[in-house]
Enzyme design. Structure first.
Site, mmCIF file in Angstrom:
data_model
loop_
_atom_site.group_PDB
_atom_site.id
_atom_site.type_symbol
_atom_site.label_atom_id
_atom_site.label_comp_id
_atom_site.label_asym_id
_atom_site.label_seq_id
_atom_site.Cartn_x
_atom_site.Cartn_y
_atom_site.Cartn_z
ATOM 1 N N ASP A 1 -3.708 45.474 34.686
ATOM 2 C CA ASP A 1 -3.391 46.809 34.162
ATOM 3 C C ASP A 1 -3.559 47.843 35.269
ATOM 4 O O ASP A 1 -4.636 47.997 35.834
ATOM 5 C CB ASP A 1 -4.321 47.131 32.986
ATOM 6 C CG ASP A 1 -3.847 48.323 32.170
ATOM 7 O OD1 ASP A 1 -3.390 49.308 32.773
ATOM 8 O OD2 ASP A 1 -3.965 48.277 30.929
ATOM 9 N N SER B 1 -3.835 51.866 24.151
ATOM 10 C CA SER B 1 -4.027 52.816 25.245
ATOM 11 C C SER B 1 -4.731 54.078 24.745
ATOM 12 O O SER B 1 -5.831 53.995 24.198
ATOM 13 C CB SER B 1 -2.670 53.118 25.887
ATOM 14 O OG SER B 1 -2.831 53.888 27.063
ATOM 15 N N HIS C 1 0.035 47.325 32.085
ATOM 16 C CA HIS C 1 -0.322 48.217 30.985
ATOM 17 C C HIS C 1 0.721 48.220 29.875
ATOM 18 O O HIS C 1 0.369 48.431 28.708
ATOM 19 C CB HIS C 1 -0.494 49.644 31.526
ATOM 20 C CG HIS C 1 -1.098 50.586 30.535
ATOM 21 N ND1 HIS C 1 -2.397 50.456 30.086
ATOM 22 C CD2 HIS C 1 -0.587 51.680 29.896
ATOM 23 C CE1 HIS C 1 -2.665 51.428 29.223
ATOM 24 N NE2 HIS C 1 -1.581 52.165 29.081
#
Length: 297
Positions: free
Chosen positions: A235, A170, A264
């Site tokens: 996501d 991320s 995610h």
């Protein structure tokens, strides 16, 4: 990296926009620290003290396999570092840049579980303003933080770059891509990467603006190491299209891992995640390097 309200958008573009303001609005959510580091008289070694919020899942024996210490970034911030010995004779050490809203205290259990399964030691650090690291969470600090971690890993443990795998998750893909675009290493893993901050906030963005934070898409073409891209198709934070674009931009990618139905924060729960990592680490890194043209150091 949540959606912005109309008032926030107006503030974003009328303040005037600058990278640090956009970065603060879109990305950085440091949690209340879940650990502390007690250093010895020399300050060179530390003892990890976890709080209940770290949700430690192992015994004191596993805790002894974790070494913590501080290093200093070029921007003057004290950066908390964690070295997790997961394997007795690992070929690689993973330099792990974690995601948002967590610190290395919360990640410690995951690191032990992951490293023991893929036969790698794991080295991680907290960004400025996260955990026990000092300073503020700013984009320019993010790049200085991973530089400090990279140098500490190499100097303190004598690990050469060809034995280091850079892993970013991320927001952690931002410093990972930046470092990988400047230094060669064994390989790079980009887990739920983002193209840039503006492209997350405004999906229709097709170019990199001068005030766009985290412009990883513009650095990806400079990565000379083999790259594995991992992304969930559902996501909800960083759209799957970001993973696709980053995969296309990196010159030396292997077959990506698109996890069907994953969001995610749950990619690691799918069986193919570990299997893909194992295959990449045990087989594909070396075969990819052999196929790549010889590059200078």
């Amino acid at each position: 990296m949540n959606g912005l309200s109309l008032s926030e958008l107006c503030c974003l573009f009328c303040c005037p926009p600058c990278p640090s303001r956009i970065a603060a609005k879109l990305a950085f959510l440091p949690p209340e620290p879940t650990y502390s580091i007690q250093t010895d008289e020399t300050g060179a070694r530390g003892t990890l003290r976890l709080t209940d919020r770290a949700e430690w899942q192992f015994s004191d024996k596993e805790l002894e396999s974790i070494e913590v210490f501080y290093t200093r970034s070029k921007r003057g911030n004290r950066i908390a570092c964690m070295f997790v010995r997961c394997a007795s004779n690992p070929k690689y050490t993973i330099l792990f840049s974690h995601g948002n809203a967590v610190d290395i205290g919360q990640m410690a259990s995951f690191y032990i579980g992951l490293g023991s399964r893929i036969n790698c030691n794991i080295f991680s650090y907290d960004y400025s303003g996260y955990g026990a690291s000092t300073g503020k969470p700013l984009e320019r600090n993010l790049y200085a933080d991973i530089d400090a971690a990279w140098q500490a890993l190499r100097a303190r443990y004598g690990i050469s770059p060809d034995c280091v795998i850079l892993y970013g998750q991320s927001i952690g893909t931002v410093p990972t891509v930046d470092l990988a675009s400047r230094f060669e290493c064994a390989a790079v893993i980009l887990h739920s990467p983002l193209m840039s901050g503006m492209r997350v906030a405004f999906p229709d963005t097709r170019r990199t603006w001068c005030f766009d934070p985290f412009p990883s898409i513009d650095k990806a073409s400079k990565i000379s190491s083999p790259v594995l891209v991992i992304h969930g198709t559902e996501d909800e934070v960083i759209d799957f299209s970001h993973g696709l674009e980053m995969y296309e931009k990196c010159p030396h990618t292997v077959e990506p891992l698109w996890v069907e139905g994953a969001g995610h924060n749950d990619v690691e729960l799918y069986g193919q995640y570990l299997e893909r990592l194992k295959n990449f680490i045990t087989t594909e890194i070396l075969s990819s390097i052999r196929m790549m043209p010889q590059m200078g150091g």
